[in-house]
Structures are given as structure tokens and as C-alpha cells.
Scaffold this motif. Structure first.
Motif, PDB file in Angstrom:
ATOM      1  N   SER A   1       0.770  -1.145   0.099  1.00 46.08           N
ATOM      2  CA  SER A   1      -0.098   0.083   0.069  1.00 46.08           C
ATOM      3  C   SER A   1       0.880   1.421  -0.097  1.00 46.08           C
ATOM      4  O   SER A   1       0.481   2.440  -0.136  1.00 46.08           O
ATOM      5  N   TYR A   2       2.032   1.313   0.265  1.00 46.63           N
ATOM      6  CA  TYR A   2       3.183   2.235   0.515  1.00 46.63           C
ATOM      7  C   TYR A   2       4.077   2.240  -0.634  1.00 46.63           C
ATOM      8  O   TYR A   2       4.354   3.106  -1.449  1.00 46.63           O
ATOM      9  N   ARG A   3       5.015   1.345  -0.432  1.00 47.84           N
ATOM     10  CA  ARG A   3       6.075   0.971  -1.526  1.00 47.84           C
ATOM     11  C   ARG A   3       6.764   2.338  -1.495  1.00 47.84           C
ATOM     12  O   ARG A   3       6.959   3.094  -2.419  1.00 47.84           O
ATOM     13  N   LEU A   4       7.339   2.817  -0.383  1.00 45.71           N
ATOM     14  CA  LEU A   4       7.940   4.033  -0.094  1.00 45.71           C
ATOM     15  C   LEU A   4       9.259   3.734  -0.372  1.00 45.71           C
ATOM     16  O   LEU A   4      10.028   2.987  -0.070  1.00 45.71           O
ATOM     17  N   THR A   5       9.782   4.766  -1.474  1.00 46.23           N
ATOM     18  CA  THR A   5      11.104   5.091  -1.682  1.00 46.23           C
ATOM     19  C   THR A   5      11.637   5.810  -0.322  1.00 46.23           C
ATOM     20  O   THR A   5      11.164   6.731   0.110  1.00 46.23           O
ATOM     21  N   THR A   6      12.909   5.315   0.456  1.00 46.56           N
ATOM     22  CA  THR A   6      13.105   5.780   1.693  1.00 46.56           C
ATOM     23  C   THR A   6      14.609   5.423   1.994  1.00 46.56           C
ATOM     24  O   THR A   6      15.455   4.693   1.357  1.00 46.56           O
ATOM     25  N   LEU A   7      15.188   6.352   2.903  1.00 47.22           N
ATOM     26  CA  LEU A   7      16.657   6.131   3.318  1.00 47.22           C
ATOM     27  C   LEU A   7      16.354   5.107   4.397  1.00 47.22           C
ATOM     28  O   LEU A   7      15.595   5.245   5.460  1.00 47.22           O
ATOM     29  N   HIS A   8      17.196   3.793   4.358  1.00 47.72           N
ATOM     30  CA  HIS A   8      17.283   2.916   5.471  1.00 47.72           C
ATOM     31  C   HIS A   8      18.127   3.226   6.359  1.00 47.72           C
ATOM     32  O   HIS A   8      19.352   3.493   6.385  1.00 47.72           O
ATOM     33  N   GLN A   9      17.688   3.351   7.716  1.00 50.12           N
ATOM     34  CA  GLN A   9      18.726   3.413   8.764  1.00 50.12           C
ATOM     35  C   GLN A   9      19.046   2.089   9.414  1.00 50.12           C
ATOM     36  O   GLN A   9      18.289   1.261   9.586  1.00 50.12           O
ATOM     37  N   ASP A  10      20.602   1.788   9.358  1.00 54.28           N
ATOM     38  CA  ASP A  10      21.074   0.382   9.819  1.00 54.28           C
ATOM     39  C   ASP A  10      20.909   0.433  11.385  1.00 54.28           C
ATOM     40  O   ASP A  10      21.904   0.642  11.824  1.00 54.28           O
ATOM     41  N   VAL A  11      19.909  -0.114  11.926  1.00 59.34           N
ATOM     42  CA  VAL A  11      19.808  -0.195  13.288  1.00 59.34           C
ATOM     43  C   VAL A  11      20.761  -1.077  13.946  1.00 59.34           C
ATOM     44  O   VAL A  11      21.374  -0.924  14.937  1.00 59.34           O
ATOM     45  N   ALA A  12      20.925  -2.195  13.333  1.00 56.57           N
ATOM     46  CA  ALA A  12      22.031  -3.176  13.663  1.00 56.57           C
ATOM     47  C   ALA A  12      23.273  -2.548  13.881  1.00 56.57           C
ATOM     48  O   ALA A  12      24.216  -2.673  14.907  1.00 56.57           O
TER      49      ALA A  12
END
Lengths: 338, 338
Positions: free
Chosen positions: A287-298
Motif C-alpha cells: 500500500s505504500y512502496r515508499l522510496t526511503t533512506l534506510h537506517q541501519d539499526v543493527a
DNA sequence: CTGTTAGCGCTTTCAA
DNA sequence: TTGAAAGCGCTAACAG
């Protein structure tokens, strides 16, 4: 044995008696701290095993002036990004043999009380993911040799280390992606009482656009009065001219904005492009398929722990800031170019 | 003072000296446990205040054989329902003056290790929101007077209390709502390695339908091979005849199912009705508008803590199970009738 | 009401 | 290499 019998926990003394040695030897056998002959060590370990001995961490901590606890300060765990950050931290804390003490705060004054409580437990370190610790209480921690590390907060406290996602680089990438895919009128969406990270993303975005020669009059700013999904929704409904390319401070705002635009019959990428931040699980849903910046939580979690343990050894080293790489995830709301 | 000075923490002895009394009096003044004259109490409190005295919880716990810690066992906090449950628990734990120790487990063996670690900290109680504690280790807790309460897990461990959402009632409501809105062919969607709560919802749903006279052949079961959103998505794509009325074990599955159906050009409530469970924030978003049973996490948390503290006083009372009311939230995927 | 005393269970010098 | 002894900071039982 009947469960009604209050079984006294097994102590080091019990193990010592059984192994025919003194308490001190037991301590050495288990902490590998002080010399002990392999034979006796073996003997003690077996005795401990047979008795099911478990160290009393309270006593151990009292003596060593340090528990194996690490305090974590969070807020609004309901938010998907925050819960995944917490998950990463828990994982890393446990992996390194510590136990997490977690407190959710709702205001800055909670923070002081919480930090103080953490010191009362003689924690080995504190991780702050929300709020800005007052200098005064941080000093209390420092003077008790308790390292403090902040995650995604303004890195300006002496003797405290920081681990932050590289908001600047992320915002630059977003600006570039939007510009290169043909957008010429831009929007920046954030909520009113934004976090420092949000503000930083906004500044960098505007700056990058201007570097590309975009006229400031072609950049508009949406300030949602509430945070999260609802804020994005509201912004989409109230904004007048819809820009070509919009960058959002976080994923929740972005999802709300998408839905709000749909209410007006506008869809990305057809009518506008949209890039979010965080890459929460929801961002990838159909429903969103958002282009986004990924934050690498690990990675953030790993570095936070590394900083913490490092500073435990060397408490007075200068404050360090680590910027963790973010990665653009190309999805539908701003399709990959080239 | 320079921060390089390792400031020794202030102890009760310091306060005693300053107030001109003995350590014991200080202890009494702060714990209001044992008699003390108002005047000296006042004096001690002032001295403590002036010195900024903080009790050392390690020492206190060691002495009292009990820390002010409550252990919480969670799994997959990334899941929105679980994070909101954790949030509720943290809130309640802090409200009652305790501090949460939280551990995320990934398998059953972690559970044993974690429970054991909790006992080493002499926690005041343990809350289990994931996994099934082995009888043996629970007995260790019991024999050390550590109360254990399970949330949404199979309530069949002696001397352990349970707080569960009323899955039966919820499933019945769902069945009724679907039936009364005209559905005649039903589906039950769950994932393969479902939790006990999920199984219970399924059973109750099927049972309620049959009570309404629905032919079992008109009820089909979808078993997604993975959990969460992805599982729902997959189920929607692979199922052949789409029933009129579908009930989902949780919100994530339901959202995935909705999106999967959209890929096939099918939309609720036009082509089918759908009811989920949990009422996570996402359920209410415009892209989903999911009709769902709401789990009252605040109430669950309150009851869990109440049970815990109750059993701390009375460790051998028979196991109790509390069913927390769920509420149907009517949204678009199965519109309110009447 | 207050002080003294004896631990809680563990670690860590210091001698042997 | 091992044991004896002191002490981490606090609480609670017991005298006074």
C-alpha cells in the motif's frame, strides 16, 4: 521437594564446602581472575555445576561497584522505527553478555530521574535514544565512571559519545534523486516539535537543493502540527499546491502523507515523488512502496555498545561522534533513475 | 570539582554523620520502616537532600533478598502489537515504582537462560509475553518466591498466573458480525506456527460459526507458511475461491491479506469482509481501515502487575487466569450492521 | 525512639 | 596456589 519449602539459594560457600576449598577459590574459579590450579578449578566448576550454583549479581555488583546492567532510555516505542532500534539494542546488549534495563520516558524531567535510578543500580553504561540529558546529571554519571552514549541526538555533550545516522548524506541523496528524476518544485515535510535528527535532515535537504541551483521560492515547507501518520495525513490535506518532489523526516509522516494525497486523488509517483526516512517495515508494504533512506539499526546498536565499552576503559577521552551510513531503498514513490 | 576526580558515591554513613545519627536511623527515615521521631526523620531527610544521597539498590537488594526489578520476556518487538504491549508493561511497571529488565528471546532455550538470569538479579517478578516457560525453571522461581505471570499464553502452569485477551469472546463477535452482515462462506487465516492465542481464536471462530448453523464445508482455513504481513500477502495470492467473510489471527496477517487481495483486484468490503485482531495503529490507517478486535494493552498490563504483586504476598495461592475484554472496532473491511 | 550488631553473598588484598 | 579477613552499602533484630 515440596514447593512450599523456601529453598535458600545456593551460595559460593556451599560450592566451597562441597569442593573442599575456601570461598575465595570459588570466586577465582568462576571469574578466572586470580591464580588457581587447573585441578582445583575443575573441581570447583564441577561442584558448582552439580549444585546448580548461580552467582548472585546483586552481591557481585555491590562488591565490584558495577553491575552487568546497561540502561536504555527510550520513548514512544509504539513507533515502528523506535521499536526496531530498541530491538537492535537489546540484541546487541545481550550478545555482549549484559542485561538491559529499559525505561520509557515521556518528558525531559523523567530523563533525570531515570538516569539517577540507573546510577543507583550501578549500571555499566547508559544508552539514550530520546531526550537530551542535562549536563549536570551526565556529570554525575561521568564522575561515577558510567559511560553515556546518545543515539540520533545532538552530539554536543562533553564526555558523551554519539552514534547517529548520516542524515546529511541521506538528505543529499534524496535531493539528488528527486532533482535527477525531474522534480523542480520541492517540499519538505516535518512535524512541529521535530527531533534533532529531523531538523538536520531538513536543513541538509534544503541546502543540497540550493546547491543544485533550485530557487528557494520553489521549496516549500510543511509543518505538521502532530507527529506520525496523522501529521502526514493532515499536511497532505491542507497543503495547497502540491510540489513535484517531497522529502519526509520519517516513514510515519510519509505514509500519512501518501494516504492524505490519495484522498485528494493524487498518487505517487504519478502526481508527485516522495522520499521518506527510516525504512520501517511498513514502508515496503504494497500500500505504500515508499522510496526511503534506510537506517541501519543493527550497525547503530553495535557501534553504540562498542563506544560504551571503550569509554568504560578510558572515561576521559574526548567525545566521539560516529555517523552511520544510510542507504537509499528505491521503491515506487520515487522510482530509481538511470 | 574537576570531573577527573573519581567522586565516591554518598553512602548512608555520610548522611548519618551529617545528621548526627546512626546508619540505622537513616535507613528508617528513608524506608519509613521502623519507628522514628518526626524531628529526626526531618533532620535526616534534609541531610540526605543536601548531600544528594541516593540509595544503592544493589546493597539494598542484596540485603532484602529482593531487588526492585521486574523481568520482562519479549520476542519480535518489531511487531506493532508486541511493541505496544511492551510499552504498556513498561508504563505500568514504572508507575508502580519498579524498574523493568527486558530480554528479547528468539527460542525456547533462551527462555530458560533468561529466567535464570532474572533470578540472579533477585527480581520481584517475571512477566512472560513469549515462549512457554519450562516447569522446572518455573519451580526454581517459585521456590525463590519470584512470582511469574504469563500474558496471552496457555494458562496451564501451576502457581503461575495468566492474563489473556478474551479470544473466545472476540472470535464469537467476529463470527456473529460476519454472519449477520450476510456472509455465508467463511475463511480463517492464521500462520503455520501460530501462537496459542491465534489457535484459540481460530477454534472459537469455527465453533461459533457452527453454532450459527454454518456447514463446515463452507469454512476454509488458510495457513500461511510465514507469519506477519508477508504471510497474509501470500495467503491472498494463493487462495482459490475467496470466501465472503474472513477472520484473521492478527492485524499483520490481515493487512497483508488486504494488500494481496488488491493485487487480484479484490477489495473489502465490496468483494469480501475481513476482521482482524489486535487493533494495531496500522489497522486504522486509510489504506487499511480494518475492522478488528481491540486488545486493551493498558488493562492487560495493569492486571499483570496486580497479579504479580498479589502473588508476591501469597505465593502458594492457586493459579489464576484473567480474561481481558476485547472490543470490536468497526471500520471499513466489515462495516457495522444495523 | 535510637544505637549497636550481625549479616546479605561476593571479591580482593594480604599472608602463608 | 590457597585461605583468612576485611569490606562493598544496606537492613533488621535486639538492647537500651
Amino acid at each position: 521437594m515440596s514447593p512450599s519449602v523456601r529453598k535458600q539459594a545456593i551460595t559460593a560457600q556451599d560450592v566451597a564446602t562441597r569442593a573442599g576449598v575456601s570461598r575465595a577459590v570459588v570466586s577465582r574459579a568462576l571469574s578466572s581472575n586470580g591464580s588457581i590450579s587447573p585441578a582445583t578449578k575443575e573441581k570447583v566448576l564441577r561442584a558448582a555445576q552439580e549444585l546448580g550454583y548461580q552467582v548472585n549479581f546483586l552481591a557481585q555488583g555491590l562488591n565490584r561497584q558495577r553491575s552487568h546492567l546497561i540502561g536504555v532510555i527510550v520513548a514512544r516505542i509504539g513507533d515502528p522505527f523506535r521499536s526496531s532500534l530498541l530491538e537492535g539494542l537489546l540484541h546487541e546488549i545481550q550478545r555482549r553478555g549484559y542485561q538491559a534495563l529499559v525505561t520509557e520516558i515521556t518528558g525531559e524531567q523523567d530523563l533525570t530521574a531515570t538516569l539517577r535510578r540507573f546510577t543507583q543500580f550501578r549500571v555499566s553504561g547508559v544508552i539514550v535514544t530520546s531526550g537530551q540529558p542535562p549536563q549536570e546529571i551526565v556529570n554525575e554519571c561521568v564522575s561515577q565512571q558510567i559511560p553515556v552514549v546518545g543515539i540520533n541526538r545532538p552530539p554536543d555533550i562533553p564526555l558523551v559519545d554519539f552514534v547517529c545516522s548520516d542524515n546529511h548524506a541521506g538528505a543529499r541523496q534524496a535531493a539528488e534523486q528527486l532533482y535527477r528524476s525531474g522534480c523542480r518544485r520541492f517540499g519538505w515535510l516535518n512535524h512541529a516539535g521535530s527531533t534533532w535528527a529531523g531538523l538536520q535532515r531538513g536543513e541538509a535537504f534544503l541546502q543540497a537543493l540550493q546547491h543544485s541551483g533550485v530557487d528557494p521560492r520553489d521549496i516549500c515547507r510543511f509543518d505538521a502540527s502532530v507527529e506520525g501518520y496523522g501529521g502526514g495525513l493532515q499536511a497532505a490535506q491542507t497543503c495547497e499546491a502540491v510540489p513535484d518532489g517531497i522529502f519526509c523526516a520519517n516513514a510515519q509522516l510519509a505514509c500519512g502523507f501518501l494516504d492524505g494525497m490519495r484522498l485528494r486523488g493524487k498518487e505517487a509517483p504519478r502526481d508527485f515523488h516522495l522520499i521518506g526516512f527510516d525504512n520501517t517495515p511498513q514502508s515496503g508494504q504494497l500500500s505504500y512502496r515508499l522510496t526511503t533512506l534506510h537506517q541501519d539499526v543493527a550497525e547503530i546498536a553495535r557501534r553504540a555498545l562498542t563506544r560504551l565499552l571503550e569509554r568504560a576503559k578510558n572515561p576521559l577521552q574526548p567525545s566521539r561522534v560516529e555517523w552511520v551510513k544510510v542507504e537509499m531503498i528505491h521503491r515506487q514513490t520515487s522510482p530509481q533513475i538511470g
